[in-house]
Design an enzyme around this catalytic site. Structure first.
Site, PDB file in Angstrom:
ATOM      1  CB  VAL A   1      22.747 -43.615 -14.599  1.00 28.38           C
ATOM      2  CG1 VAL A   1      22.394 -42.950 -15.931  1.00 28.38           C
ATOM      3  CG2 VAL A   1      21.803 -44.777 -14.333  1.00 28.38           C
TER       4      VAL A   1
ATOM      5  CD  GLN B   1      22.477 -52.796 -12.646  1.00 30.56           C
ATOM      6  OE1 GLN B   1      22.207 -51.640 -12.926  1.00 30.56           O
ATOM      7  NE2 GLN B   1      22.524 -53.244 -11.393  1.00 30.56           N
TER       8      GLN B   1
ATOM      9  CB  CYS C   1      16.653 -48.440 -11.380  1.00 31.08           C
ATOM     10  SG  CYS C   1      16.603 -46.717 -11.944  1.00 31.08           S
TER      11      CYS C   1
ATOM     12  CG  ASN D   1      24.386 -50.335  -2.837  1.00 32.44           C
ATOM     13  OD1 ASN D   1      23.478 -50.054  -3.605  1.00 32.44           O
ATOM     14  ND2 ASN D   1      25.375 -49.509  -2.625  1.00 32.44           N
ATOM     15  N   GLY D   2      24.651 -49.352   0.313  1.00 29.81           N
ATOM     16  CA  GLY D   2      23.900 -48.258   0.916  1.00 29.81           C
ATOM     17  C   GLY D   2      24.620 -47.510   2.005  1.00 29.81           C
TER      18      GLY D   2
END
Length: 345
Positions: free
Chosen positions: A22, A74, A103, A202-203
């Site tokens: 974002v 997205q 999210c 992801n992460g």
């Protein structure tokens, strides 16, 4: 926008991906990370209903260039009409759309977006199927999720997403309740092994070595990075902190693409976190305008912005039926070409 996302994910060792962030993964930043071995970029999460209904929202939330590819847009959506309409509008200017089901922000979940969709597998299935039925391949439709506390439900969701026609899947290896805790590698591996479609992990990746470790341990197809790229946009090139040439590149890109000051400055704050001493950071972070930022960088690093007009060809996006028809015909022609090529394999 003819690059094949699935080809990248299946035929390349560790596809490297910039996450949807974002406010941060907009065109100028995507342009920067592409210079440093990033294979695929995602846009920030865009509200599909606003994108469809408002030209102001479209102009504010999305911009692209001829070199901004491969690109996944997205969307946050909870209605099939919003998601399919947004996907059709954006299709001529991207390589695929992604549905945000991860999210964890309270506002998103309260409004029925993001991680709230993890508990609505039938809706997720419908959203995917409608886009897949409306837009031909090689345009992709995908989903980004988080793990659920109940791994049986996570695996069931992954399989439903696959069955619905998702081109690939991105899994953030934390639950919606988790924030900065270590990722759940074992459950990530379980989820990846439960489906046949390519999976992006992801992460918690802060370096190229972290990315390689996650890739090999999870057996994923690609690694997506968010915060690690903010602090070091050259991470995928193996730099341990933001190199001087990357600082110069961001200076040039933001000068050329007329980037708002807040965006330009915030990215510099992240990028210089491990480069400047504490007192220098305090001074730089408090700067209030572009002139003072440029002066600081010239004094500290002996660099100045350079306009690069020849390197950027911005695309004027026209969201109309004609552009969509041209795009669909192109996709169909490419599918026919791919089928013919496969006959001789």
């Amino acid at each position: 926008m003819s690059q094949d996302i699935l080809e990248l994910l299946t035929n390349r060792q560790m596809t490297k991906i910039c996450a949807p962030m974002v406010r941060y993964s907009k065109l100028p930043f995507r342009t920067l990370v592409r210079k440093y071995d990033c294979d695929i970029c995602f846009t920030p999460m865009i509200l599909a209903d606003s994108f469809v209904q408002s030209s102001k929202a479209r102009d504010s939330e999305f911009s692209t260039s001829s070199s901004d590819t491969p690109l996944i847009v997205q969307f946050a959506a909870k209605k099939t009409t919003d998601f399919t309409s947004a996907a059709e509008m954006i299709a001529p200017y991207s390589n695929g759309v992604d549905l945000n089901c991860g999210c964890p922000q309270r506002w998103a979940m309260n409004d029925g977006y993001g991680a709230d969709l993890l508990s609505k597998p039938q809706l997720v299935k419908d959203l995917i199927q409608q886009v897949r039925n409306r837009i031909p391949k090689p345009f992709t439709v995908s989903v980004k999720i988080r793990l659920l506390k109940d791994m049986k439900k996570t695996i069931e969701l992954c399989r439903q997403i696959e069955k619905a026609g998702s081109s690939f899947l991105t899994i953030h290896a934390r639950t919606p309740e988790m924030r900065n805790e270590p990722i759940d590698l074992e459950n990530l591996k379980l989820a990846i092994s439960s489906v046949q479609v390519p999976v992006i992990a992801n992460g918690n990746v802060r370096s190229l070595e972290d990315a390689k470790l996650l890739y090999h341990e999870s057996q994923c197809n690609g690694v997506m990075v968010a915060g690690g790229l903010l602090t070091n946009p050259a991470l995928f090139s193996g730099f341990v902190r933001t190199p001087l040439e990357c600082i110069q590149d961001w200076l040039n890109i933001t000068a050329t693409l007329s980037t708002p000051f807040m965006c330009m400055h915030h990215h510099f704050v992240f990028m210089l976190e491990k480069v400047l001493e504490k007192k220098e950071r305090q001074i730089f972070n408090a700067l209030k305008d572009e002139t003072s930022v440029h002066h600081f960088l010239k004094t500290r690093f002996e660099i100045e912005p350079k306009i690069l007009n020849d390197e950027f060809e911005l695309i004027n996006c026209e969201y109309n039926i004609t552009s969509l028809k041209v795009f669909k015909k192109k996709c169909l022609d490419e599918d026919i070409r791919y089928d013919l090529e496969n006959l001789f394999l």
